[in-house]
Design a protein around this motif. Sequence first.
Motif, PDB file in Angstrom:
ATOM      1  N   ASN A   1       0.849  -1.171   0.000  1.00  0.00           N
ATOM      2  CA  ASN A   1       0.000   0.000   0.000  1.00  0.00           C
ATOM      3  C   ASN A   1       0.895   1.234   0.000  1.00  0.00           C
ATOM      4  O   ASN A   1       1.727   1.391   0.883  1.00  0.00           O
ATOM      5  CB  ASN A   1      -0.891  -0.035   1.248  1.00  0.00           C
ATOM      6  CG  ASN A   1      -1.890   1.088   1.285  1.00  0.00           C
ATOM      7  OD1 ASN A   1      -2.159   1.735   0.286  1.00  0.00           O
ATOM      8  ND2 ASN A   1      -2.453   1.317   2.462  1.00  0.00           N
TER       9      ASN A   1
ATOM     10  N   LEU B   1       1.046  -5.269   3.530  1.00  0.00           N
ATOM     11  CA  LEU B   1      -0.102  -5.818   4.238  1.00  0.00           C
ATOM     12  C   LEU B   1       0.121  -7.311   4.504  1.00  0.00           C
ATOM     13  O   LEU B   1      -0.432  -8.178   3.835  1.00  0.00           O
ATOM     14  CB  LEU B   1      -1.381  -5.571   3.428  1.00  0.00           C
ATOM     15  CG  LEU B   1      -1.646  -4.107   3.078  1.00  0.00           C
ATOM     16  CD1 LEU B   1      -2.809  -3.974   2.107  1.00  0.00           C
ATOM     17  CD2 LEU B   1      -1.887  -3.294   4.339  1.00  0.00           C
TER      18      LEU B   1
ATOM     19  N   ALA C   1      10.313  -6.251   2.367  1.00  0.00           N
ATOM     20  CA  ALA C   1       9.443  -6.422   3.537  1.00  0.00           C
ATOM     21  C   ALA C   1       9.384  -7.892   3.964  1.00  0.00           C
ATOM     22  O   ALA C   1       9.497  -8.203   5.157  1.00  0.00           O
ATOM     23  CB  ALA C   1       8.041  -5.908   3.222  1.00  0.00           C
TER      24      ALA C   1
ATOM     25  N   HIS D   1       3.341   7.366   2.553  1.00  0.00           N
ATOM     26  CA  HIS D   1       3.103   6.223   3.430  1.00  0.00           C
ATOM     27  C   HIS D   1       3.265   4.934   2.624  1.00  0.00           C
ATOM     28  O   HIS D   1       2.704   4.804   1.540  1.00  0.00           O
ATOM     29  CB  HIS D   1       1.694   6.297   4.018  1.00  0.00           C
ATOM     30  CG  HIS D   1       1.329   5.105   4.842  1.00  0.00           C
ATOM     31  ND1 HIS D   1       1.820   4.906   6.107  1.00  0.00           N
ATOM     32  CD2 HIS D   1       0.542   4.042   4.578  1.00  0.00           C
ATOM     33  CE1 HIS D   1       1.342   3.772   6.583  1.00  0.00           C
ATOM     34  NE2 HIS D   1       0.561   3.236   5.670  1.00  0.00           N
ATOM     35  N   HIS D   2       4.061   4.011   3.149  1.00  0.00           N
ATOM     36  CA  HIS D   2       4.264   2.703   2.531  1.00  0.00           C
ATOM     37  C   HIS D   2       3.918   1.642   3.560  1.00  0.00           C
ATOM     38  O   HIS D   2       4.225   1.798   4.739  1.00  0.00           O
ATOM     39  CB  HIS D   2       5.732   2.487   2.143  1.00  0.00           C
ATOM     40  CG  HIS D   2       6.301   3.556   1.298  1.00  0.00           C
ATOM     41  ND1 HIS D   2       6.844   4.706   1.824  1.00  0.00           N
ATOM     42  CD2 HIS D   2       6.431   3.658  -0.037  1.00  0.00           C
ATOM     43  CE1 HIS D   2       7.279   5.464   0.835  1.00  0.00           C
ATOM     44  NE2 HIS D   2       7.039   4.852  -0.305  1.00  0.00           N
ATOM     45  N   GLU D   3       3.318   0.564   3.105  1.00  0.00           N
ATOM     46  CA  GLU D   3       2.978  -0.508   4.037  1.00  0.00           C
ATOM     47  C   GLU D   3       2.835  -1.811   3.274  1.00  0.00           C
ATOM     48  O   GLU D   3       2.217  -1.863   2.208  1.00  0.00           O
ATOM     49  CB  GLU D   3       1.665  -0.172   4.738  1.00  0.00           C
ATOM     50  CG  GLU D   3       1.193  -1.212   5.712  1.00  0.00           C
ATOM     51  CD  GLU D   3      -0.151  -0.855   6.338  1.00  0.00           C
ATOM     52  OE1 GLU D   3      -0.474  -1.434   7.375  1.00  0.00           O
ATOM     53  OE2 GLU D   3      -0.879   0.003   5.789  1.00  0.00           O
TER      54      GLU D   3
END
Length: 94
Positions: A18, A38, A81, A34-36
């Motif tokens: 995201n 999931l 990640a 913003h980086h995410e």
Amino acid sequence: MASDADVTLSSLGARFVNMVANANEESGGTEIWHHEFLQTEFAKLIPREHWSLEQLPELEQDTVDTNDTSLANRTTYAALALRQLLTTDTPNSQ
């Protein structure tokens, strides 16, 4: 359609990155702020016990462009990640 050889852990993981963008009024462009990854949602598709470091490329953190929302950049982000999760977390820590 992609062949099975083209589907990797990180290419699937890219769909679970995201990146939220915000318009930059000064430059007229877009800024990603913003980086995410999931991970909970990804683990529903590929259970954590099937994740493996051998399936992920070794990349440096600076290979991610924080203002690039392309699929290729998201693939890189997902690989980093997943590597971080596999090397720092234990399976029961979620």
